[in-house]
Design a protein around this motif. Structure first.
Motif, mmCIF file in Angstrom:
data_model
loop_
_atom_site.group_PDB
_atom_site.id
_atom_site.type_symbol
_atom_site.label_atom_id
_atom_site.label_comp_id
_atom_site.label_asym_id
_atom_site.label_seq_id
_atom_site.Cartn_x
_atom_site.Cartn_y
_atom_site.Cartn_z
ATOM 1 N N PRO A 596 1.237 8.562 -16.506
ATOM 2 C CA PRO A 596 2.360 8.834 -15.603
ATOM 3 C C PRO A 596 2.084 8.459 -14.158
ATOM 4 C CG PRO A 596 1.270 10.864 -16.246
ATOM 5 C CD PRO A 596 0.674 9.786 -17.088
ATOM 6 N N LYS A 597 0.822 8.228 -13.810
ATOM 7 C CA LYS A 597 0.513 7.807 -12.458
ATOM 8 C C LYS A 597 0.853 6.342 -12.213
ATOM 9 C CE LYS A 597 -3.387 11.040 -12.162
ATOM 10 N NZ LYS A 597 -4.852 11.142 -11.923
ATOM 11 N N LYS A 598 0.888 5.581 -13.288
ATOM 12 C CA LYS A 598 1.106 4.137 -13.154
ATOM 13 C C LYS A 598 2.443 3.673 -13.725
ATOM 14 C CE LYS A 598 -3.769 2.783 -13.306
ATOM 15 N NZ LYS A 598 -4.765 1.924 -13.977
ATOM 16 N N VAL A 599 2.919 4.363 -14.758
ATOM 17 C CA VAL A 599 4.088 3.884 -15.491
ATOM 18 C C VAL A 599 5.242 4.861 -15.299
ATOM 19 C CG1 VAL A 599 5.022 3.257 -17.737
ATOM 20 C CG2 VAL A 599 2.625 2.755 -17.187
ATOM 21 N N THR A 621 8.931 0.730 -15.820
ATOM 22 C CA THR A 621 8.477 -0.111 -14.724
ATOM 23 C C THR A 621 7.235 0.524 -14.114
ATOM 24 O OG1 THR A 621 9.169 -1.207 -12.687
ATOM 25 C CG2 THR A 621 9.904 1.049 -13.003
ATOM 26 N N ALA A 622 6.662 -0.146 -13.116
ATOM 27 C CA ALA A 622 5.477 0.379 -12.450
ATOM 28 C C ALA A 622 5.877 1.424 -11.415
ATOM 29 C CB ALA A 622 4.689 -0.754 -11.791
ATOM 30 N N MET A 623 5.062 2.445 -11.292
ATOM 31 C CA MET A 623 5.287 3.443 -10.251
ATOM 32 C C MET A 623 5.031 2.820 -8.880
ATOM 33 S SD MET A 623 6.308 6.219 -11.651
ATOM 34 C CE MET A 623 6.044 7.427 -10.374
ATOM 35 N N PRO A 624 5.668 3.319 -7.834
ATOM 36 C CA PRO A 624 5.445 2.758 -6.489
ATOM 37 C C PRO A 624 4.003 2.945 -6.047
ATOM 38 C CG PRO A 624 6.694 4.799 -6.372
ATOM 39 C CD PRO A 624 6.632 4.436 -7.813
ATOM 40 N N ASP A 625 3.541 2.004 -5.220
ATOM 41 C CA ASP A 625 2.160 2.075 -4.753
ATOM 42 C C ASP A 625 1.910 3.327 -3.927
ATOM 43 O OD1 ASP A 625 1.656 -0.295 -5.992
ATOM 44 O OD2 ASP A 625 2.056 -1.525 -4.222
ATOM 45 N N SER A 626 2.914 3.810 -3.251
ATOM 46 C CA SER A 626 2.769 5.019 -2.439
ATOM 47 C C SER A 626 4.144 5.618 -2.239
ATOM 48 C CB SER A 626 2.118 4.685 -1.090
ATOM 49 O OG SER A 626 3.004 3.921 -0.282
ATOM 50 N N LYS A 627 4.187 6.708 -1.485
ATOM 51 C CA LYS A 627 5.474 7.336 -1.188
ATOM 52 C C LYS A 627 6.017 6.923 0.168
ATOM 53 C CE LYS A 627 4.950 11.348 -4.175
ATOM 54 N NZ LYS A 627 5.046 12.822 -4.277
ATOM 55 N N ARG A 629 8.201 4.692 2.744
ATOM 56 C CA ARG A 629 9.601 4.286 2.650
ATOM 57 C C ARG A 629 9.744 2.885 2.052
ATOM 58 N NH1 ARG A 629 14.235 5.988 5.247
ATOM 59 N NH2 ARG A 629 15.898 4.442 5.360
ATOM 60 N N ASP A 630 8.911 1.930 2.478
ATOM 61 C CA ASP A 630 9.032 0.557 1.993
ATOM 62 C C ASP A 630 8.770 0.480 0.494
ATOM 63 O OD1 ASP A 630 9.610 -0.183 4.556
ATOM 64 O OD2 ASP A 630 7.568 -0.889 5.024
ATOM 65 N N ASP A 631 7.723 1.169 0.038
ATOM 66 C CA ASP A 631 7.403 1.130 -1.378
ATOM 67 C C ASP A 631 8.485 1.789 -2.219
ATOM 68 O OD1 ASP A 631 5.060 -0.198 -0.868
ATOM 69 O OD2 ASP A 631 3.856 1.635 -0.729
ATOM 70 N N LEU A 632 9.035 2.890 -1.733
ATOM 71 C CA LEU A 632 10.079 3.568 -2.483
ATOM 72 C C LEU A 632 11.368 2.762 -2.510
ATOM 73 C CD1 LEU A 632 9.553 7.270 -1.326
ATOM 74 C CD2 LEU A 632 8.858 6.200 -3.462
ATOM 75 N N GLU A 633 11.675 2.085 -1.426
ATOM 76 C CA GLU A 633 12.869 1.237 -1.418
ATOM 77 C C GLU A 633 12.708 0.079 -2.387
ATOM 78 O OE1 GLU A 633 13.524 0.070 2.584
ATOM 79 O OE2 GLU A 633 14.685 1.879 3.108
ATOM 80 N N GLN A 634 11.513 -0.478 -2.475
ATOM 81 C CA GLN A 634 11.274 -1.556 -3.425
ATOM 82 C C GLN A 634 11.381 -1.048 -4.868
ATOM 83 O OE1 GLN A 634 7.440 -3.341 -3.053
ATOM 84 N NE2 GLN A 634 7.910 -5.041 -4.419
ATOM 85 N N PHE A 635 10.925 0.175 -5.085
ATOM 86 C CA PHE A 635 11.010 0.779 -6.420
ATOM 87 C C PHE A 635 12.457 1.023 -6.819
ATOM 88 C CE2 PHE A 635 11.422 4.678 -8.889
ATOM 89 C CZ PHE A 635 10.684 4.349 -10.021
ATOM 90 N N CYS A 636 13.247 1.513 -5.871
ATOM 91 C CA CYS A 636 14.644 1.829 -6.190
ATOM 92 C C CYS A 636 15.474 0.555 -6.318
ATOM 93 C CB CYS A 636 15.241 2.729 -5.127
ATOM 94 S SG CYS A 636 14.435 4.348 -5.049
#
Length: 636
Positions: A596-599, A621-627, A629-636
């Protein structure tokens, strides 16, 4: 004789019988085969005349089938006579009297009332056999008359007209050619790393990835970007209940996954945690119980098909200390619960992405129109990849014409045909098989054998069941067979296929699963069968049964198999079976084994099928690299 009127005049004036006698005379006297073209010319005249119904009827009345069948037996071993043999085969196939399938109705044995179709009724019985007098006559009169109209020369006429007899792989559709040199494609390799990366040798995560995970866990959450997690969404254990979404998100504290996907390699076996395994088994049992409570109509538990207790290999495997003292007074069968208990004790747990307890729980939740109560052993036990690759089967010369002549032999010598029905899906009771006869079964998920008829001692005609509410799509097959002898070639003929040609004519083989091999540590679907070919037979359907297509012809897939063990239980299929229950249990195992940390895993129910089963929609999909803002926006 190219025209219908000339052929009809030739028949009315008695020329057909004279042509047969003339051909017989040339066949008997041309011992050195110096006049092959004269003999073939006589056959071509017969071929043109038999294009019309009157010609076929006169040909049968003049014993033409017997004459040509007997004459061709002397020519099978000589390749120089192939032009004659090919023409004879075409005439025999054309003049073989058409018949309907030996079933009550061509429609599927299973009927399902569709929503909004209140007038839909199950197909009435007995309708398939009534078309011989009406529509069949119309089909005979104009059914193959356009095959050889307006041919300009004999060279065109000499070409093979029956598409199912085409077996030259070089004449298939050519492969597409690259539009640029292969060397120029190397520049795109960096854009497609999956084409060159070796996924079989996955390395452990680097120190940099570990430190990144540590930093990710310590980062504060951003309220403006929400990632669904297990705590934010209802997560029932059994997704066959009234759920709508199953989601798993970023949950660093949860470490209940047993084995990451990276650990599944060819050289490694899964090392189960006994505590986790016991917990999963209890959860699977609870899931099945909950399905039963919410659906009282399916209060039964799917049971495993009984294994042959009387077989020597079964006694030796399960009762080695008291092999001689077993009393098969119960008819050679064990209770299903005892079978499952004994088998689970022997299960190695080394089959990737398969847990028998999960499968049983899932199978109990699945709704089926036939209301299946039996589990196929390969689906319950699981299977491993084949231990080796196998090339395409090399085709035996002349195998197809030999099978066609065997069918003609049935017409000429009906006394040699047994004609005993040994399995019938529509029968209200199962009659015990005759001594030395195979036992068939297919009342399990994805199984579709409808009827089995013993033709000769080691030969069986098989009829597949059509799709639900349909009278078509008979290409797939999946069934069980037992009570066989070892090292004996059994021939199976599936007589209601529909495609004009098949890959079975080009080296494809069916797959076979042996229960004894599986219990000995080799649970594999293996390619099997020899003398395989695919050709048009003499069975046809009516316009009503054929979906509006008058006189739709069926095709035969024939193959022979030597079973590896005596009194084994084997499963034969068109290709590797993958049932709905297997898919759902695979999703359960995948979810349990993910990191769950990666997937990021999200499972939703897209809709319900007409049968009432959930259609899952997965987001992986892959979990975001961090929390951040940029990483979360890319995830969403």
């Amino acid at each position: 004789l190219f025209s219908e009127s000339n052929s009809r005049q030739a028949v009315n004036r008695g020329y057909l019988g004279e042509l047969l006698r003339l051909y017989q005379d040339w066949h008997h006297n041309d011992v050195s085969n110096n006049y092959i073209y004269i003999r073939r010319g006589l056959l071509l005249c017969l071929k043109h005349i038999t294009n019309i119904q009157l010609g076929r009827e006169t040909f049968l009345g003049s014993q033409g089938m017997e004459v040509l069948f007997t004459s061709v037996q002397d020519s099978l071993s000589c390749k120089n006579l192939d032009p004659i043999i090919t023409t004879v085969i075409q005439i025999l196939r054309k003049c073989y009297p058409k018949e309907c399938l030996p079933v009550v109705n061509a429609r599927s044995s299973y009927f399902f009332p569709l929503p909004g179709n209140a007038k839909a009724e199950p197909p009435c019985e007995g309708s398939e056999g009534k078309w011989l007098e009406g529509e069949f006559s119309d089909y005979e009169s104009d059914g193959e008359e356009e095959a050889e109209k307006d041919l300009d020369n004999e060279d065109v006429d000499s070409k093979e007209e029956d598409y199912d007899l085409e077996t030259d792989v070089n004449k298939l559709r050519s492969r597409p050619v690259l539009d640029r040199p292969e060397e120029e494609l190397g520049q795109y390799e960096a854009m497609c790393p999956e084409l060159s990366h070796n996924f079989q040798e996955l390395e452990s995560e680097s120190e940099e990835e570990k430190s990144l995970e540590d930093r990710t866990e310590s980062l504060p959450s951003t309220p403006s970007h929400f990632i669904p997690s297990a705590t934010s969404v209802k997560h029932p254990n059994c997704r066959c209940r009234n759920q709508s979404v199953t989601e798993m998100g970023l949950d660093p504290g949860k470490k209940d996954f047993k084995v990451p996907l990276q650990s599944w390699t060819k050289k490694e076996k899964c090392r189960w945690d006994p505590i986790d395994e016991e917990r999963d088994i209890v959860e699977a049992s609870q899931d099945a119980d909950s399905c039963e409570e919410e659906n009282p109509a399916r209060s039964h538990t799917p049971t495993l098909r009984p294994l042959p207790k009387e077989a020597a290999w079964y006694k030796k495997m399960f009762y080695p200390e008291c092999e001689a003292s077993i009393n098969p007074s119960d008819g050679g069968r064990l209770e299903s619960s005892d079978i499952v208990t004994n088998l689970l004790e022997k299960h190695q747990g080394d089959i990737p992405f398969h847990i028998p307890h999960f499968y049983i729980a899932r199978a109990k939740c699945v709704k089926s129109i036939p209301d299946y109560k039996d589990l196929a052993f390969p689906d319950f036990w699981g299977h491993q990849p084949p231990p080796y690759s196998k090339p395409m089967l090399e085709r035996k010369y002349g195998v197809q014409r030999d099978k066609v002549l065997d069918d003609v032999r049935r017409l000429i010598r009906p006394g040699d045909v047994i004609g005993r029905t040994v399995f019938d899906l529509e029968a209200s009771y199962s009659s015990p098989g005759a001594p030395g006869c195979l036992t068939f079964f297919s009342k399990f998920e994805s199984g579709n054998l409808r009827k089995a008829i013993q033709v000769r001692e080691f030969e069986y005609d098989l009829i597949m069941n059509a799709d639900v509410n349909s009278n078509q799509h008979h290409q797939w097959f999946y069934f069980e067979v037992r009570d066989m002898k070892s090292a004996v070639p059994y021939r199976f003929n599936i007589i209601n296929c529909e495609k004009f040609n098949s890959q079975f004519n080009y080296g494809m083989q069916l797959v076979m699963y042996s229960v004894k091999e599986a219990l000995q540590g080799r649970p594999c679907w293996l390619r099997a069968g020899h003398d395989i070919c695919y050709y048009k037979n003499h069975y046809c359907s009516s316009a009503a049964a054929g979906g509006g297509m008058r006189g739709k012809c069926y095709y035969t897939l024939t193959f022979s198999i030597k079973f590896p063990h005596k009194d084994d239980v084997c499963y034969l299929a068109y290709h590797y079976p993958y049932t709905y229950s297997t898919m759902m249990s695979h999703l359960d195992v995948l979810e349990q084994n993910r990191n769950p940390k990666k997937v990021y895993w999200r499972q939703q129910t897209l809709c319900q099928t007409l049968g009432g089963n959930p259609c899952p929609l997965l987001t992986i999909t892959a979990m975001p690299d961090s929390k951040k803002r940029d990483d979360l926006e890319q995830f969403c």
